[in-house]
Enzyme design. Structure first.
Site, PDB file in Angstrom:
ATOM      1  CG  ASP A 125      -0.194  -0.113   2.533  1.00 39.45           C
ATOM      2  OD1 ASP A 125       1.021  -0.440   2.523  1.00 39.45           O
ATOM      3  OD2 ASP A 125      -0.818   0.095   3.587  1.00 39.45           O
ATOM      4  CD  GLU A 159      20.289   8.037 -29.708  1.00 39.10           C
ATOM      5  OE1 GLU A 159      20.544   7.107 -30.515  1.00 39.10           O
ATOM      6  OE2 GLU A 159      20.404   7.894 -28.496  1.00 39.10           O
ATOM      7  CB  THR A 206      32.748   9.637 -27.871  1.00 36.86           C
ATOM      8  OG1 THR A 206      32.674   9.547 -26.429  1.00 36.86           O
ATOM      9  CG2 THR A 206      32.696  11.107 -28.255  1.00 36.86           C
ATOM     10  CE1 TYR A 207      27.085   5.504 -26.811  1.00 39.00           C
ATOM     11  CE2 TYR A 207      28.613   6.388 -25.185  1.00 39.00           C
ATOM     12  CZ  TYR A 207      27.327   6.224 -25.658  1.00 39.00           C
ATOM     13  OH  TYR A 207      26.258   6.786 -24.982  1.00 39.00           O
TER      14      TYR A 207
END
Length: 624
Positions: free
Chosen positions: A328, A398, A465-466
């Site tokens: 609850d 993106e 940066t990958y």
């Protein structure tokens, strides 16, 4: 990143089945989540004075049986909910159930009504059933905290106030508390530790060491006792203490940001929870968490996964503070666990991240009415149920005016329009950040949007940066997915961390608003004979959750690094070829980030790290 880059943030989710109204569904639920590991959803409620619960063994086939509990309302007012608790002797257990949520703790069992059968009118009854095994019969039955036969449970006085806490062993980041025991007529079960008025832990002894504090900061502590039926007594007098140190450089990474992404779907198949940030030592070393992801749809910020976000109930062993959720309580799930984490590690700030690879398609519509979009995001992040959990918002689009999973044509100014609207709504006291492309190629994704102008409203950018290279190019050439610098033979010029950072600086983004991205995973190919980068392949290497991608914690032992290229590691084992960052390459990248004046670093994502958090440690140590 290239236009054809595949999902960077995969959504392979293992979602547990919910309880249903049939024996078949209930049986599947029991198989998906063993009862012994299920969340304890119920605690005794106020005594129900006019209700009974009776047990019937409907059938017995030797190796098992079908049992049924029936709750009857013998009073004159409706029951709004019911909870039955009982004990079974060792060797007898519930294996699957229907029409109730059944959980266990050792030999004690608890059944709680579902959403549709909690209300029982006067004189009416409700039953639920289960399949069990073993010869034993239930005992010690309680219904809503009272005896199942309708009689009341004898009262119990609450405990006394504990003694005023004293402090010792005070450091920059921790303090030890001690107090004299409380008294109770039936016995004290445990103590709640309060810091600045908020509960941060529940302990059985009379000492507690609070870690993860901020240097040179004042804190106030008190304690409160609980008895065996969970009654709390008065709060003790408080004590104030100031941690040592201060003056900057005392938090993890000094004045640099060490941020990591926590994914809501990680609580399923990956079995990675907020508590893992504590047990791995990560919580003491990071400064910020991005909680991923909320969705963007219909021009609004929306919930990503309500079950993981705020509904999943946690057992005591899974919970940050060692205390199980109750059926609850107003907030459960990851949000409540993050609240508990922040109570123990007050230096950590949490942002709610929206979008990501899969859910970026909604940004184009949202920025058509930026003020309304910002209002919807603010209303969700600042929802009273969890407003204290979040310190701002992260927008992971993106990509604006470019292609990711889908293509956007909002125009170069869209990112600035969104940033300005968000800053206007969230104000100066909330963080507003964005995860952005690292495509530094000529005419690439950084050139497609006004990241320089938008930076005026963002606190910082998480530069991804990958994922520069990977097995979406099935035949290769093999290449490190996170190169720091260029190298001879690189498949695409501009696909390096150095190129991305240089281009963003040239567009007017201050270096301190740029965080360098570190992937806690590798990308790999199979069918590779050449150990050095640049070899040919036949496809993606096998991965635990997705072909071509694997966590660092797996690769470090299954395919150890055999060389380095452009500031990152690679490994050739058998016919598989992987690239990933190691503690050593991360250390070098952090030195480079400091030499560039960057604001720090961030990682995608925590569950890829080892159980002792060696990659987060490498970031933290490298930023000091």
């Amino acid at each position: 990143m290239s236009t054809d880059t595949p999902p960077r943030r995969s959504r392979f989710r293992w979602i547990p089945l919910r309880s249903g109204r049939s024996k078949v569904i209930a049986g599947l639920t029991a198989l998906a989540v063993p009862f012994a590991a299920m969340v304890g959803l119920a605690t005794p409620a106020a005594a129900a004075t006019s209700a009974t619960a009776t047990f019937t063994k409907k059938s017995d086939w030797g190796s098992g049986f079908e049992g049924q509990w029936t709750v009857k309302n013998t009073g004159t007012t409706a029951l709004s909910s019911w909870t039955i608790e009982w004990d079974y002797p060792a060797g007898t257990r519930v294996n699957s159930a229907w029409d109730a949520t059944v959980t266990s703790s050792g030999n004690s069992w608890t059944a709680k009504n579902l959403g549709w059968n909690g209300n029982i009118a006067p004189g009416a009854s409700v039953s639920f059933g289960f399949n069990g095994s073993g010869p034993g019969a239930p005992s010690g039955c309680k219904l809503n905290g009272a005896s199942c036969d309708g009689s009341t449970v004898p009262g119990d006085n609450p405990p006394s106030a504990p003694g005023t806490p004293t402090t010792s062993d005070v450091t920059n980041t921790s303090v030890k508390l001690s107090w004299s025991a409380a008294t109770d007529d039936k016995g004290v079960k445990n103590y709640d530790v309060l810091r600045n008025g908020a509960k941060i832990a529940t302990v059985t002894g009379t000492t507690y060491t609070n870690t993860g504090l901020t240097a040179g900061t004042d804190y106030t502590y008190a304690v409160q006792a609980r008895d065996t039926i969970e009654q709390t007594g008065p709060v003790s007098a408080s004590v104030s203490v100031r941690t040592t140190g201060g003056g900057g450089g005392e938090e993890p990474g000094g004045d640099k940001i060490n941020l990591g992404y926590f994914t809501n779907w990680g609580v399923y198949g990956r079995n990675y929870h907020v508590k893992n940030l504590v047990t791995s030592g990560t919580a003491a070393k990071i400064t910020h968490i991005n909680y991923a992801f909320g969705n963007v749809q219909g021009g609004k910020c929306t919930i990503g996964d309500s079950y993981a976000d705020y509904d999943k109930a946690y057992t005591a062993d899974q919970s940050v503070d060692g205390k199980a959720d109750t059926w609850d309580q107003p907030l459960r799930g990851n949000f409540n666990q993050l609240r508990k984490l922040k109570a123990q590690y007050p230096h950590i700030k949490v942002l709610w991240s929206f979008g990501g690879w899969t859910w970026s398609g909604g940004f184009g519509q949202a920025v058509q009415n930026p003020a309304a979009f910002a209002q919807s995001c603010y209303d969700l992040v600042e929802d009273p149920r969890w407003a204290d959990v979040f310190d701002g918002i992260d927008l992971d689009w993106e990509y604006p005016n470019a292609c990711g999973l889908t293509c956007d044509t909002s125009g170069p100014a869209a990112i600035k329009t969104m940033a300005d609207a968000m800053r206007a709504k969230f104000g100066p006291n909330n963080l507003v950040t964005a995860a952005i492309t690292a495509d530094g190629s000529s005419g690439g994704k950084i050139d497609a949007a006004d990241y320089g102008g938008a930076a005026q409203s963002f606190d910082w950018y998480n530069v991804m940066t990958y994922d520069f290279f990977g097995a979406w190019a099935a035949k290769g050439p093999t290449a490190p997915h996170s190169p720091l610098t260029s190298y001879t033979g690189i498949p695409q010029q501009g696909f390096t961390s150095a190129d991305a950072i240089a281009k963003l600086k040239a567009k007017g983004v201050p270096a301190k608003k740029l965080l360098l991205g570190i992937g806690f995973y590798g990308r790999g190919w199979t069918g590779v004979t050449q150990a050095a980068p640049g070899g040919t392949a036949t496809g993606a290497a096998p991965g635990t959750y997705e072909a071509g991608i694997e966590d660092y914690k797996v690769l470090k032992s299954t395919c150890p690094a055999t060389g380095t290229i452009a500031g990152t590691a690679y490994a050739h084992c058998g016919t598989n070829w992987w690239s990933y960052d190691t503690p050593a390459t991360i250390g070098s990248k952090m030195s480079w980030a400091k030499s560039q004046g960057l604001g720090g670093a961030f990682s995608w994502e925590f569950s890829g790290d080892t159980t002792n958090g060696e990659l987060v440690s490498a970031i933290s140590n490298g930023l000091k």
